[in-house]
Design a protein around this motif. Structure first.
Motif, PDB file in Angstrom:
ATOM      1  N   ARG A  88     -10.887   9.077 -10.947  1.00  0.00           N
ATOM      2  CA  ARG A  88     -10.882   7.837  -9.416  1.00  0.00           C
ATOM      3  C   ARG A  88     -10.180   7.050  -9.199  1.00  0.00           C
ATOM      4  NH1 ARG A  88     -15.408   6.512 -13.446  1.00  0.00           N
ATOM      5  NH2 ARG A  88     -14.199   4.356 -12.693  1.00  0.00           N
ATOM      6  N   GLY A  89      -9.143   7.713  -9.938  1.00  0.00           N
ATOM      7  CA  GLY A  89      -7.321   6.804  -9.820  1.00  0.00           C
ATOM      8  C   GLY A  89      -6.786   8.012  -9.560  1.00  0.00           C
ATOM      9  N   GLY A  90      -5.346   7.986  -8.922  1.00  0.00           N
ATOM     10  CA  GLY A  90      -4.851   8.793  -9.276  1.00  0.00           C
ATOM     11  C   GLY A  90      -3.934   8.991  -8.063  1.00  0.00           C
ATOM     12  N   GLU A  91      -3.792   7.538  -6.760  1.00  0.00           N
ATOM     13  CA  GLU A  91      -3.633   7.316  -5.408  1.00  0.00           C
ATOM     14  C   GLU A  91      -3.268   6.532  -5.069  1.00  0.00           C
ATOM     15  OE1 GLU A  91      -7.513   7.639  -2.746  1.00  0.00           O
ATOM     16  OE2 GLU A  91      -7.832   9.824  -4.297  1.00  0.00           O
ATOM     17  N   ILE A  92      -2.484   6.447  -4.415  1.00  0.00           N
ATOM     18  CA  ILE A  92      -1.804   5.199  -3.986  1.00  0.00           C
ATOM     19  C   ILE A  92      -2.884   4.365  -2.370  1.00  0.00           C
ATOM     20  CG2 ILE A  92      -0.107   4.292  -1.999  1.00  0.00           C
ATOM     21  CD1 ILE A  92       0.630   4.684  -4.490  1.00  0.00           C
ATOM     22  N   VAL A  93      -3.515   3.534  -3.038  1.00  0.00           N
ATOM     23  CA  VAL A  93      -4.140   1.934  -1.871  1.00  0.00           C
ATOM     24  C   VAL A  93      -3.151   1.487  -1.308  1.00  0.00           C
ATOM     25  CG1 VAL A  93      -5.941   0.477  -2.438  1.00  0.00           C
ATOM     26  CG2 VAL A  93      -5.799   2.215  -3.835  1.00  0.00           C
ATOM     27  N   HIS A  94      -2.193   1.108  -1.954  1.00  0.00           N
ATOM     28  CA  HIS A  94      -1.477   0.107  -0.647  1.00  0.00           C
ATOM     29  C   HIS A  94       0.314   0.067  -1.080  1.00  0.00           C
ATOM     30  CE1 HIS A  94       0.426  -3.589   1.332  1.00  0.00           C
ATOM     31  NE2 HIS A  94       0.938  -4.296   0.368  1.00  0.00           N
ATOM     32  N   VAL A  95       1.396   0.000  -0.448  1.00  0.00           N
ATOM     33  CA  VAL A  95       2.516  -0.021  -0.543  1.00  0.00           C
ATOM     34  C   VAL A  95       3.374  -1.283   0.285  1.00  0.00           C
ATOM     35  CG1 VAL A  95       4.907   0.769  -0.001  1.00  0.00           C
ATOM     36  CG2 VAL A  95       2.579   2.207  -0.550  1.00  0.00           C
TER      37      VAL A  95
ATOM     38  N   LYS B 229      -9.622  -2.435   0.775  1.00  0.00           N
ATOM     39  CA  LYS B 229      -9.767  -1.332  -0.435  1.00  0.00           C
ATOM     40  C   LYS B 229      -9.059  -1.675  -1.413  1.00  0.00           C
ATOM     41  CE  LYS B 229      -9.087   2.073   3.600  1.00  0.00           C
ATOM     42  NZ  LYS B 229      -9.359   3.915   4.102  1.00  0.00           N
ATOM     43  N   SER B 230      -7.846  -2.631  -1.472  1.00  0.00           N
ATOM     44  CA  SER B 230      -7.142  -3.013  -2.682  1.00  0.00           C
ATOM     45  C   SER B 230      -8.329  -3.788  -3.938  1.00  0.00           C
ATOM     46  CB  SER B 230      -5.816  -3.071  -3.136  1.00  0.00           C
ATOM     47  OG  SER B 230      -4.998  -4.013  -3.945  1.00  0.00           O
ATOM     48  N   ILE B 231      -8.603  -3.223  -4.700  1.00  0.00           N
ATOM     49  CA  ILE B 231      -8.982  -3.913  -5.667  1.00  0.00           C
ATOM     50  C   ILE B 231      -7.948  -5.563  -6.370  1.00  0.00           C
ATOM     51  CG2 ILE B 231     -10.287  -4.453  -8.147  1.00  0.00           C
ATOM     52  CD1 ILE B 231     -11.192  -1.723  -7.970  1.00  0.00           C
ATOM     53  N   THR B 232      -6.704  -5.108  -6.698  1.00  0.00           N
ATOM     54  CA  THR B 232      -6.127  -6.341  -6.387  1.00  0.00           C
ATOM     55  C   THR B 232      -5.633  -7.572  -5.847  1.00  0.00           C
ATOM     56  OG1 THR B 232      -5.125  -4.311  -8.436  1.00  0.00           O
ATOM     57  CG2 THR B 232      -3.632  -6.412  -7.430  1.00  0.00           C
TER      58      THR B 232
ATOM     59  N   ALA C 141       7.576 -10.508  -6.542  1.00  0.00           N
ATOM     60  CA  ALA C 141       7.985  -8.940  -6.391  1.00  0.00           C
ATOM     61  C   ALA C 141       8.057  -9.902  -4.673  1.00  0.00           C
ATOM     62  CB  ALA C 141       6.828  -7.518  -6.314  1.00  0.00           C
ATOM     63  N   ASP C 142       9.152  -8.093  -4.519  1.00  0.00           N
ATOM     64  CA  ASP C 142       9.831  -7.738  -3.314  1.00  0.00           C
ATOM     65  C   ASP C 142       8.855  -6.326  -2.732  1.00  0.00           C
ATOM     66  OD1 ASP C 142      12.243  -9.262  -2.998  1.00  0.00           O
ATOM     67  OD2 ASP C 142      13.241  -7.484  -4.841  1.00  0.00           O
ATOM     68  N   HIS C 143       8.657  -5.495  -3.590  1.00  0.00           N
ATOM     69  CA  HIS C 143       7.454  -4.786  -3.561  1.00  0.00           C
ATOM     70  C   HIS C 143       6.791  -4.497  -3.899  1.00  0.00           C
ATOM     71  CE1 HIS C 143       8.061  -1.566  -0.255  1.00  0.00           C
ATOM     72  NE2 HIS C 143       7.785  -0.563  -1.182  1.00  0.00           N
ATOM     73  N   VAL C 144       5.568  -4.357  -3.631  1.00  0.00           N
ATOM     74  CA  VAL C 144       4.446  -3.908  -4.581  1.00  0.00           C
ATOM     75  C   VAL C 144       3.538  -2.575  -4.025  1.00  0.00           C
ATOM     76  CG1 VAL C 144       1.897  -4.648  -5.089  1.00  0.00           C
ATOM     77  CG2 VAL C 144       3.995  -6.701  -5.021  1.00  0.00           C
ATOM     78  N   ILE C 145       3.526  -1.635  -4.828  1.00  0.00           N
ATOM     79  CA  ILE C 145       2.897  -0.343  -4.960  1.00  0.00           C
ATOM     80  C   ILE C 145       0.796  -0.684  -5.714  1.00  0.00           C
ATOM     81  CG2 ILE C 145       3.030   1.837  -5.015  1.00  0.00           C
ATOM     82  CD1 ILE C 145       5.830   1.777  -4.648  1.00  0.00           C
ATOM     83  N   ASP C 146       0.240  -0.432  -5.330  1.00  0.00           N
ATOM     84  CA  ASP C 146      -0.969  -1.123  -5.734  1.00  0.00           C
ATOM     85  C   ASP C 146      -1.800   0.909  -5.524  1.00  0.00           C
ATOM     86  OD1 ASP C 146      -3.184  -2.300  -7.055  1.00  0.00           O
ATOM     87  OD2 ASP C 146      -4.148  -2.189  -4.669  1.00  0.00           O
TER      88      ASP C 146
END
Length: 948
Positions: free
Chosen positions: A578-585, A596-599, A565-570
């Motif tokens: 417990r989700g619904g938030e942006i962990v990484h861009v 902080k990212s499990i991915t 990918a050119d751009h990843v949003i985690d």
């Protein structure tokens, strides 16, 4: 945190170079602010249920669709209804959006890969315009007949033959056709044949405009006799002139004969209609096989169901409808069978499998016209023996008893139509050739073989000019299908048999072929069902779509796709609430560094699914001998018991055929007396070592909004019983039935417990609107007054599994079953989420949770088809833990899988290949993952090598 502002703008002051989303709150999204760059390959990832699809499909795509509908005229909008606006503050920079989801292609048996991709439409035009008609009886090329030759052939019929000569005026068309009927009357035609019925022309003014019609003008009716030759010749010439070179002849009221100045076989003396595209369509009366109506299959008596156990003899009841065949039975039918066995020397005490093929054929299909002597009280009779199958077929068609039809139905199965041999078309259509191939042969080719055929096809002269554009379209569509990893499919592959991933990639191929630019494409895990070898083709297709100026947004868990990918949003950090938030861009590389990212942890190697220190040993085997269904090449396969076995191989290698079409039905017939037909194989050995087989597939757990996860695993019964025990319910006299939305009493009667009302839309799919009486809560006010810790029954259905676990923590009957949903990685689901909204992977894991709730026998075989569909790395880890629990209890698990994390943790691997379609169907290797990694011919082993 500073509010996000639009990024840099392009030369046009109003156009953003990104999609700006502010305050997205759909489902579990927590007021997300986000910028998605345009003309890039953007991957949305994160654990299952973290909010990826809520943003991509329920916010960005839904808003793009809503704005498109609002741009239509008010007249058009009244038919589409009001689309609900997603929950967000601002969205800017939206371009036209196209969603390509994992939906299956429907259940229509007429749908095929060719019809879905429109390749079949082009093939029909190609064969109709430049195909060469051959005779379907003798195979010779056909040619035109003159009027004199047709008259001579008809005149050669026996004297006294009644003959009706007709000219076709209308073939399979809708309308009233007042002018055509008036014109026929004006030309002096007294009689017309309309839809097979001969009527006087003055009796009909117009036809039913809603139906398709066939109209022929009756040119002459005559009885052949000496001296009628000149009249016959004149009538033939008149009919050919009126019918544009074609006439129909009805001889003594029998089937019509077609004669044509253009096409006829002089050897077989039959004529052919002028080829038309409809004549090559199995959905048109002009092209479909008349016996199976273009389906290619019919319900017929199945020998395997008539003789379910080949080890039994005739005396022991091998032929199930007959029962025991022995001398102590005095019935008429038994006496005939005994006489047949005596004449053909068929032993009554020999197992059915030991009888010769000729002996079995006589018993099942009869002895033809031969008659057998049968002594009776009043003398001797000679009777024919028609055989088990012809007799049951005749009685089944004659009986009017529904009970008897059901009884005969147990011996019937879907089989290829014996008339068209599964081709679906009329014999005339299947005899048209192009480049030496018929349209049926081309449709049965794999995509790769069809590409090679059309690449080499050369048409000379006018045929080349006529077919130029059509061939260009066919070749380009075949190229796109191959580019998305579907080269192993055939064009006649049934649409309902395609997986969600395959149907999604077919739609993706169609979009690539359109070559639109400036579009936002949103895809849902397109790599599902793809082997690692084919993944590179798919990625190349996505990159191509990006490079021609589109924005490609992909919801994906596949590591290779994320890294490309050119751009990843985690999304995260967890699932559900417990989700619904942006962990990484950012880029894939920066994601690896995000603590902080499990991915990111799995991508960087900080977290991993470990390879087991030792492999479990089998406690026995089930052996399939001589499997030859579909593309399997008489393979012998041992499935070890008491371990986790992975069946692997490239797409189309034969994995599903071996497990789902051969092993599962064969074991079901042995263990559960199933009537399901098993794929071709010689025998099954070792089935007595297990007592149960369970197939956990990705089919929906329900097809209506009334079905949901908690009703399927039966925990909703316990919740209703619990609510009926609450003080508020006891005071009002409520029973558990009061808290069901399926029965009268507690449900909202305005929507009958659905929560929505269906609005039928003419020419469009139905629209569902929220019930105004209950606000979508399904229950009436009196029922909702009963609460537990501030939650009504409707509130409980709206909870996620993890929230419900907290609410019912003190109630083990409820929490134990809900805990199973959490164990299989579904703690983010809402208890009342309608089944049709669940993905195939979620449905499969709900079925797995239901199996975990049952009492284990320790001798069960579980079959799973790609259980990691839709799962994040961390969820795969949880799933493997659940599978380990089942194996530890003594059960056997067989999974069809491409996921390398599952394959490397398996105890045993069966690898099929070496390629897909006709190039597959062989066993490339069997053994532990380490052993498969050393097999040079194994495509799976090549990718497994670095991991074990």
């Amino acid at each position: 945190m500073q509010p996000l502002r639009p990024m840099g703008k392009t030369k046009a002051a109003t156009e953003l170079d990104h999609i700006w989303v502010k305050g997205a709150r759909e489902h579990n999204l927590k007021s997300v602010d986000l910028r998605i760059p345009k003309k890039k390959l953007v991957v949305l990832t994160g654990v299952s249920g973290s909010g990826k699809s809520s943003l991509a499909f329920d916010t960005v795509y839904a808003e793009g669709q809503r704005r498109y509908v609002e741009s239509l005229s008010s007249y058009a909008r009244q038919f589409l209804g009001q689309m609900e606006k997603p929950k967000y503050d601002h969205i800017r920079g939206l371009s036209p959006t196209v969603s390509i989801e994992q939906k299956t292609t429907g259940t229509n048996p007429r749908s095929t890969v060719g019809t879905i991709t429109e390749i079949s439409d082009y093939l029909r035009v190609l064969y109709a315009r430049v195909g060469e008609q051959h005779c379907h009886r003798c195979g010779r090329p056909v040619q035109g007949q003159t009027a004199e030759r047709i008259a001579r052939e008809l005149g050669g019929l026996d004297a006294g033959t009644r003959l009706i000569l007709m000219a076709p005026l209308l073939v399979n068309r809708k309308g009233e056709f007042r002018e055509l009927l008036a014109d026929a009357r004006a030309q002096g035609f007294v009689r017309l044949r309309i839809d097979g019925e001969v009527i006087r022309s003055e009796e009909v003014e117009a036809l039913d405009k809603r139906k398709k019609h066939h109209v022929e003008a009756v040119v002459d009716r005559l009885v052949l006799k000496r001296g009628s030759a000149s009249r016959l010749t004149e009538s033939v010439e008149a009919a050919l002139r009126l019918g544009g070179g074609t006439l129909l002849a009805s001889i003594d009221g029998g089937p019509d004969r077609i004669y044509s100045e253009k096409l006829s076989c002089t050897h077989c003396k039959i004529g052919f209609p002028e080829p038309s595209p409809q004549g090559f369509s199995f959905n048109s009366p002009q092209g479909m096989c008349v016996d199976c109506n273009g389906l290619g299959t019919r319900m017929e008596l199945d020998p395997e169901l008539l003789v379910p156990d080949g080890s039994l003899s005739l005396a022991e009841g091998a032929v199930k409808p007959w029962g025991r065949v022995s001398a102590d039975k005095k019935g008429w039918g038994t006496r005939v069978r005994l006489e047949v066995c005596r004449v053909y020397r068929i032993p009554l005490d020999a197992p059915w499998d030991d009888l010769s093929a000729a002996q079995r054929k006589v018993l099942l299909h009869g002895a033809g016209q031969r008659r057998f002597p049968l002594k009776w009280e009043n003398g001797e009779m000679r009777v024919r023996f028609e055989g088990c199958i012809p007799r049951l077929t005749r009685v089944f068609r004659q009986t009017r008893s529904e009970g008897m039809k059901r009884w005969y139905g147990q011996f019937m199965a879907t089989a290829a139509c014996s008339t068209c041999a599964g081709s679906r078309l009329r014999p005339e259509s299947t005899a048209v050739r192009l480049g030496g191939r018929t349209i049926v042969e081309v449709s049965r080719m794999t995509i790769d073989d069809a590409r090679a055929f059309f690449a080499e096809l050369r048409l000379a002269g006018a045929a080349g000019e006529i077919a130029g554009e059509v061939l260009k379209e066919i070749r380009s569509r075949l190229e796109f299908l191959s580019a998305v990893g579907l080269s192993y499919l055939s064009l006649d592959r049934s649409g309902p048999s395609l997986s969600g991933g395959e149907s999604q990639r077919i739609r993706l191929a169609s979009q690539v072929g359109s070559e639109l630019t400036g579009v936002i494409y949103i895809l849902d895990e397109p790599s599902i069902g793809l082997h690692q070898r084919d993944n590179k083709k798919l990625l190349a297709t996505l990159v191509r779509m990006r490079d021609i100026g589109n924005t490609v947004v992909v919801v994906e868990h596949d590591e290779e796709t994320i890294r490309a990918a050119d751009h990843v949003i985690d999304f995260g950090p967890g699932a559900g609430v417990r989700g619904g938030e942006i962990v990484h861009v950012g880029t894939p590389r920066s994601l690896e560094r995000n603590r902080k990212s499990i991915t990111g942890a799995y991508l960087s190697g900080r977290e991993a699914i470990a390879v087991p220190e030792s492999r479990r040993s089998a406690r026995g085997t089930i052996r399939v001998v001589g499997a030859s269904e579909n593309n399997l090449k008489r393979v012998d396969v041992d499935f070890p018991l008491g371990v986790l076995t992975a069946v692997t191989g490239v797409s189309g290698a034969g994995k599903s055929t071996l497990v789902n079409d051969v092993l599962y039905p064969a074991l079901s017939r042995h263990l559960q007396q199933s009537q399901r037909r098993a794929g071709r194989h010689r025998r099954l050995e070792g089935a007595e070592q297990v007592d149960k087989i369970v197939a956990i597939d990705q089919r929906p757990i329900g097809r209506t909004p009334r079905s949901n996860p908690v009703t399927y695993i039966k925990v909703f019964d316990e919740i209703r019983k619990f609510f009926a025990m609450l003080p508020g319910a006891k005071v009002r006299g409520h029973t558990p039935g009061r808290f069901s939305f399926n029965v009268k009493g507690g449900r909202c009667e305005a929507c009958q417990g659905d929560g929505v009302l269906k609005v039928e839309m003419h020419f469009l799919s139905d629209v569902y609107v929220k019930c105004e009486d209950c606000g979508g809560r399904r229950f009436n006010e009196a029922t909702l007054e009963v609460q537990y810790k501030g939650h009504s029954i409707a509130d409980v259905l709206d909870l996620t599994v993890v929230e419900a676990l907290g609410l019912f923590a003190a109630h083990p009957k409820i929490s134990a079953q809900l805990g199973l949903l959490a164990d299989v990685g579904l703690d983010y689901l809402h208890l009342g989420q309608p089944s049709p909204t669940l993905s195939g992977g979620e449905a499969q894991r709900i079925k797995l949770a239901r199996e975990l709730s049952k009492r284990a026998t320790g001798r069960t075989v579980y079959l799973l088809d790609e259980p990691t569909t839709g799962l994040h790395f961390d969820d795969v880890k949880k799933l493997l833990g659940v599978l380990d629990r089942l194996v530890a209890a003594g059960n056997t698990i067989i999974v069809i899988e491409h996921n390398l994390d599952v394959i490397k943790t398996a105890d045993w691997v069966i690898d099929l290949g070496p390629d897909g379609g006709p190039g597959g169907g062989e066993i490339v290797g069997t053994g532990t993952p380490e052993q498969i990694a050393r097999v040079r011919a194994s495509q799976t082993g090549r990718y497994l090598r670095p991991l074990v």
